[in-house]
Design a protein around this motif. Structure first.
Motif, PDB file in Angstrom:
ATOM      1  N   GLY A 192       0.810  -1.209   0.000  1.00 48.58           N
ATOM      2  CA  GLY A 192       0.000   0.000   0.000  1.00 48.58           C
ATOM      3  C   GLY A 192       0.840   1.254   0.000  1.00 48.58           C
ATOM      4  O   GLY A 192       0.525   2.244  -0.682  1.00 48.58           O
ATOM      5  N   ILE A 193       1.938   1.250   0.760  1.00 48.39           N
ATOM      6  CA  ILE A 193       2.812   2.424   0.832  1.00 48.39           C
ATOM      7  C   ILE A 193       3.491   2.681  -0.510  1.00 48.39           C
ATOM      8  O   ILE A 193       3.535   3.816  -0.997  1.00 48.39           O
ATOM      9  CB  ILE A 193       3.861   2.243   1.950  1.00 48.39           C
ATOM     10  CG1 ILE A 193       3.179   2.307   3.321  1.00 48.39           C
ATOM     11  CG2 ILE A 193       4.951   3.309   1.857  1.00 48.39           C
ATOM     12  CD1 ILE A 193       4.082   1.941   4.475  1.00 48.39           C
ATOM     13  N   VAL A 194       4.034   1.625  -1.115  1.00 48.21           N
ATOM     14  CA  VAL A 194       4.718   1.787  -2.405  1.00 48.21           C
ATOM     15  C   VAL A 194       3.751   2.290  -3.463  1.00 48.21           C
ATOM     16  O   VAL A 194       4.045   3.241  -4.208  1.00 48.21           O
ATOM     17  CB  VAL A 194       5.365   0.461  -2.842  1.00 48.21           C
ATOM     18  CG1 VAL A 194       5.907   0.572  -4.265  1.00 48.21           C
ATOM     19  CG2 VAL A 194       6.486   0.072  -1.879  1.00 48.21           C
ATOM     20  N   LEU A 195       2.587   1.666  -3.539  1.00 50.21           N
ATOM     21  CA  LEU A 195       1.604   2.089  -4.527  1.00 50.21           C
ATOM     22  C   LEU A 195       1.147   3.520  -4.278  1.00 50.21           C
ATOM     23  O   LEU A 195       1.013   4.321  -5.215  1.00 50.21           O
ATOM     24  CB  LEU A 195       0.395   1.141  -4.481  1.00 50.21           C
ATOM     25  CG  LEU A 195      -0.736   1.434  -5.481  1.00 50.21           C
ATOM     26  CD1 LEU A 195      -0.238   1.250  -6.908  1.00 50.21           C
ATOM     27  CD2 LEU A 195      -1.935   0.525  -5.217  1.00 50.21           C
ATOM     28  N   ALA A 196       0.938   3.872  -3.013  1.00 47.62           N
ATOM     29  CA  ALA A 196       0.448   5.211  -2.674  1.00 47.62           C
ATOM     30  C   ALA A 196       1.488   6.286  -2.966  1.00 47.62           C
ATOM     31  O   ALA A 196       1.153   7.353  -3.500  1.00 47.62           O
ATOM     32  CB  ALA A 196       0.041   5.253  -1.207  1.00 47.62           C
ATOM     33  N   LEU A 197       2.750   6.014  -2.628  1.00 48.01           N
ATOM     34  CA  LEU A 197       3.777   7.040  -2.838  1.00 48.01           C
ATOM     35  C   LEU A 197       4.127   7.198  -4.318  1.00 48.01           C
ATOM     36  O   LEU A 197       4.270   8.326  -4.806  1.00 48.01           O
ATOM     37  CB  LEU A 197       5.039   6.692  -2.042  1.00 48.01           C
ATOM     38  CG  LEU A 197       5.007   7.010  -0.540  1.00 48.01           C
ATOM     39  CD1 LEU A 197       6.266   6.495   0.141  1.00 48.01           C
ATOM     40  CD2 LEU A 197       4.855   8.505  -0.297  1.00 48.01           C
ATOM     41  N   VAL A 198       4.279   6.091  -5.018  1.00 51.08           N
ATOM     42  CA  VAL A 198       4.717   6.175  -6.411  1.00 51.08           C
ATOM     43  C   VAL A 198       3.568   6.556  -7.340  1.00 51.08           C
ATOM     44  O   VAL A 198       3.706   7.466  -8.181  1.00 51.08           O
ATOM     45  CB  VAL A 198       5.351   4.846  -6.865  1.00 51.08           C
ATOM     46  CG1 VAL A 198       5.739   4.914  -8.340  1.00 51.08           C
ATOM     47  CG2 VAL A 198       6.589   4.529  -6.014  1.00 51.08           C
ATOM     48  N   ALA A 199       2.437   5.885  -7.203  1.00 53.59           N
ATOM     49  CA  ALA A 199       1.305   6.142  -8.109  1.00 53.59           C
ATOM     50  C   ALA A 199       0.323   7.142  -7.510  1.00 53.59           C
ATOM     51  O   ALA A 199      -0.163   8.041  -8.213  1.00 53.59           O
ATOM     52  CB  ALA A 199       0.584   4.836  -8.431  1.00 53.59           C
ATOM     53  N   GLY A 200       0.013   6.996  -6.225  1.00 55.52           N
ATOM     54  CA  GLY A 200      -0.979   7.862  -5.602  1.00 55.52           C
ATOM     55  C   GLY A 200      -0.571   9.322  -5.592  1.00 55.52           C
ATOM     56  O   GLY A 200      -1.385  10.211  -5.896  1.00 55.52           O
ATOM     57  N   LYS A 201       0.675   9.593  -5.249  1.00 57.93           N
ATOM     58  CA  LYS A 201       1.162  10.978  -5.255  1.00 57.93           C
ATOM     59  C   LYS A 201       1.109  11.558  -6.666  1.00 57.93           C
ATOM     60  O   LYS A 201       0.700  12.705  -6.869  1.00 57.93           O
ATOM     61  CB  LYS A 201       2.595  11.019  -4.725  1.00 57.93           C
ATOM     62  CG  LYS A 201       2.710  11.064  -3.215  1.00 57.93           C
ATOM     63  CD  LYS A 201       2.332  12.426  -2.677  1.00 57.93           C
ATOM     64  CE  LYS A 201       2.592  12.548  -1.196  1.00 57.93           C
ATOM     65  NZ  LYS A 201       2.210  13.875  -0.663  1.00 57.93           N
TER      66      LYS A 201
ATOM     67  N   ALA B  89      10.046   2.994  -2.131  1.00 57.59           N
ATOM     68  CA  ALA B  89       9.190   3.890  -2.907  1.00 57.59           C
ATOM     69  C   ALA B  89       9.845   5.237  -3.138  1.00 57.59           C
ATOM     70  O   ALA B  89       9.725   5.820  -4.234  1.00 57.59           O
ATOM     71  CB  ALA B  89       7.849   4.071  -2.193  1.00 57.59           C
ATOM     72  N   SER B  90      10.550   5.731  -2.139  1.00 52.11           N
ATOM     73  CA  SER B  90      11.215   7.026  -2.289  1.00 52.11           C
ATOM     74  C   SER B  90      12.311   6.962  -3.345  1.00 52.11           C
ATOM     75  O   SER B  90      12.485   7.897  -4.134  1.00 52.11           O
ATOM     76  CB  SER B  90      11.800   7.474  -0.945  1.00 52.11           C
ATOM     77  OG  SER B  90      10.779   7.696   0.009  1.00 52.11           O
ATOM     78  N   VAL B  91      13.051   5.847  -3.368  1.00 52.32           N
ATOM     79  CA  VAL B  91      14.090   5.669  -4.383  1.00 52.32           C
ATOM     80  C   VAL B  91      13.463   5.605  -5.778  1.00 52.32           C
ATOM     81  O   VAL B  91      13.928   6.269  -6.718  1.00 52.32           O
ATOM     82  CB  VAL B  91      14.916   4.398  -4.100  1.00 52.32           C
ATOM     83  CG1 VAL B  91      15.813   4.077  -5.281  1.00 52.32           C
ATOM     84  CG2 VAL B  91      15.750   4.578  -2.843  1.00 52.32           C
ATOM     85  N   VAL B  92      12.396   4.829  -5.913  1.00 48.81           N
ATOM     86  CA  VAL B  92      11.733   4.700  -7.211  1.00 48.81           C
ATOM     87  C   VAL B  92      11.194   6.047  -7.674  1.00 48.81           C
ATOM     88  O   VAL B  92      11.391   6.457  -8.829  1.00 48.81           O
ATOM     89  CB  VAL B  92      10.589   3.665  -7.136  1.00 48.81           C
ATOM     90  CG1 VAL B  92       9.761   3.682  -8.413  1.00 48.81           C
ATOM     91  CG2 VAL B  92      11.155   2.271  -6.897  1.00 48.81           C
ATOM     92  N   ALA B  93      10.511   6.762  -6.776  1.00 45.19           N
ATOM     93  CA  ALA B  93       9.951   8.067  -7.139  1.00 45.19           C
ATOM     94  C   ALA B  93      11.043   9.066  -7.491  1.00 45.19           C
ATOM     95  O   ALA B  93      10.911   9.842  -8.450  1.00 45.19           O
ATOM     96  CB  ALA B  93       9.099   8.599  -5.985  1.00 45.19           C
ATOM     97  N   ALA B  94      12.146   9.053  -6.725  1.00 41.60           N
ATOM     98  CA  ALA B  94      13.243   9.981  -6.998  1.00 41.60           C
ATOM     99  C   ALA B  94      13.877   9.687  -8.359  1.00 41.60           C
ATOM    100  O   ALA B  94      14.170  10.615  -9.125  1.00 41.60           O
ATOM    101  CB  ALA B  94      14.291   9.891  -5.896  1.00 41.60           C
ATOM    102  N   VAL B  95      14.080   8.411  -8.660  1.00 43.20           N
ATOM    103  CA  VAL B  95      14.699   8.040  -9.944  1.00 43.20           C
ATOM    104  C   VAL B  95      13.782   8.402 -11.102  1.00 43.20           C
ATOM    105  O   VAL B  95      14.219   9.012 -12.098  1.00 43.20           O
ATOM    106  CB  VAL B  95      15.045   6.544  -9.956  1.00 43.20           C
ATOM    107  CG1 VAL B  95      15.458   6.106 -11.357  1.00 43.20           C
ATOM    108  CG2 VAL B  95      16.159   6.241  -8.958  1.00 43.20           C
TER     109      VAL B  95
END
Length: 423
Positions: free
Chosen positions: A317-326, A397-403
């Motif tokens: 849920g956190i990964v999906l929310a941070l990467v896609a939800g944001k 998730a933060s690494v994926v979003a940052a990249v």
């Protein structure tokens, strides 16, 4: 000749503090502290890391015999929130938030970037009351990391894009502060909460009387510490004290002072700027990296541990929310509002720029780790496995979003650079 070493040390100290005021430097220190904690926690010396993090210090009579990890999260992080409060007040009085029409887009984007990720997380964890306690984990954007990435890859990006991100992140932090105060405090104690008003009022008075002549650190610091202790005792998360104190600092007319922080002259118009100038290196060089060091040291448990985290709906849920939800929340809200008459992006900003920025807002680190700790505290049956899984998910998730954000913004930076060279 006897004074030569001193004269040589002063410029070096000034260079270091100037470097620590740079957002990129703060982001790198944050990353370095995180990597160090992860390596140590997963090395053969991992138990020593856990022992250090859980070492308790402080006066037990005042209920302040806290672990070093808690001191970093509740105490040092208050410095970070004090600076966030100053930034927010400045934006409200003199920045993007002063003009409602200009502020509407980034403010609404911040709200969308809080609500949509929370919805994504709840959708994944529906029916699990324990997991739902972490609904607020993916709602925050890390100012330091996001601006650091933008600073590294965005040398030719429009200045309006940075302003948009800064305003969004400041509002995002304000919402996170309210969420922490309302949903993640302990049982509310009225007497210490009311008593906290006294040092906060005294702090405000010293900042204002006689043009701030009495705003000296040796007077303000004891009042700030007392306010922090009382807010901590009230059951509200102690970092809120940093924001409340920041809101009492006068902003003047919003002009930056040209004086150095060593000036003894009173300058009420620049009091907030001088405070920020003095505390920024403390926050970037000490408070935030130490918090990251003690919060991010998750023992992955090898392949089995990572596999368990992947299977935990909390982590998913956190990964999906941070990467896609944001991304959906920020970009979708902005796009929807620009369909209304009179609302539009800055002419220099294109939708691909906004897409990169929306991806970057998925870097939820400092506040997300804090909320994760508050959401899954140890209970009668011991520590919740969700706590470590949540931290792993936040980091991943933060690494994926940052990249992803950096790749898109790097491409856009080349585009804007070519346009600038052609012009």
């Amino acid at each position: 000749m006897a004074h030569t070493p001193t004269l040589r040390r002063i410029p070096e100290r000034l260079r270091i503090t100037r470097l620590l005021r740079n957002e990129t430097t703060g982001g790198f220190l944050l990353l370095a502290a995180t990597v160090l904690a992860l390596i140590w926690a997963n090395s053969p010396w991992g138990p020593a890391y856990a022992a250090l993090r859980d070492t308790r210090i402080g006066p037990s009579a005042l209920h302040l015999d806290l672990s070093l990890g808690t001191w970093a999260a509740d105490g040092l992080l208050a410095v970070f929130f004090f600076l966030a409060g100053l930034e927010l007040k400045r934006e409200l009085l003199h920045g993007e938030l002063k003009d409602p029409r200009r502020a509407l887009l980034p403010v609404a984007a911040a709200v969308g970037g809080v609500v949509v990720p929370a919805v994504f997380y709840v959708a994944v964890n529906a029916g699990n009351p324990e997991a739902l306690a972490g609904w607020a984990i993916p709602t925050a954007t890390d100012i330091a990391f996001a601006l650091a990435v933008l600073g590294v890859v965005g040398s030719h990006l429009p200045g309006a894009l940075r302003t948009f991100l800064l305003t969004l992140a400041v509002v995002d932090d304000l919402i996170a502060i309210v969420i922490i105060a309302l949903f993640y405090g302990g049982a509310l104690q009225i007497v210490p909460l009311v008593s906290a008003a006294l040092p906060i009022i005294a702090f405000a008075v010293l900042c204002r009387i006689q043009g701030g002549r009495w705003a000296r650190w040796w007077l303000l610091l004891p009042l700030a510490v007392l306010a922090w202790v009382l807010v901590h005792s009230s059951g509200i998360h102690a970092t809120v004290a940093g924001v409340l104190l920041a809101f009492t600092v006068p902003m003047g007319r919003g002009r930056k002072s040209r004086r150095t922080t060593t000036s003894q002259e009173s300058d009420p118009l620049a009091l907030a700027d001088r405070m920020e100038h003095s505390l920024r290196p403390v926050s970037a060089g000490l408070a935030v990296p130490l918090f990251a060091f003690f919060a991010a040291g998750v023992s992955l448990g090898g392949f089995d541990g990572v596999h368990a985290a992947i299977q935990d709906p909390v982590a998913l849920g956190i990964v999906l929310a941070l990467v896609a939800g944001k991304f959906v929340g920020v970009l979708g809200t902005t796009f929807a509002l620009t369909r209304l008459p009179g609302l539009a992006l800055d002419p220099a900003v294109r939708w691909l720029d906004m897409a990169g920025l929306a991806l970057l807002t998925g870097v939820g680190f400092t506040v997300s780790l804090l909320v994760a700790e508050l959401s899954f505290t140890a209970g009668a049956d011991g520590p919740s496995p969700h706590a470590d899984h949540a931290k792993v998910a936040i980091l991943a998730a933060s690494v994926v979003a940052a990249v992803l954000g950096a790749v898109v913004l790097r491409l856009r930076n080349r585009h804007h650079r070519r346009r600038a060279e052609a012009a």
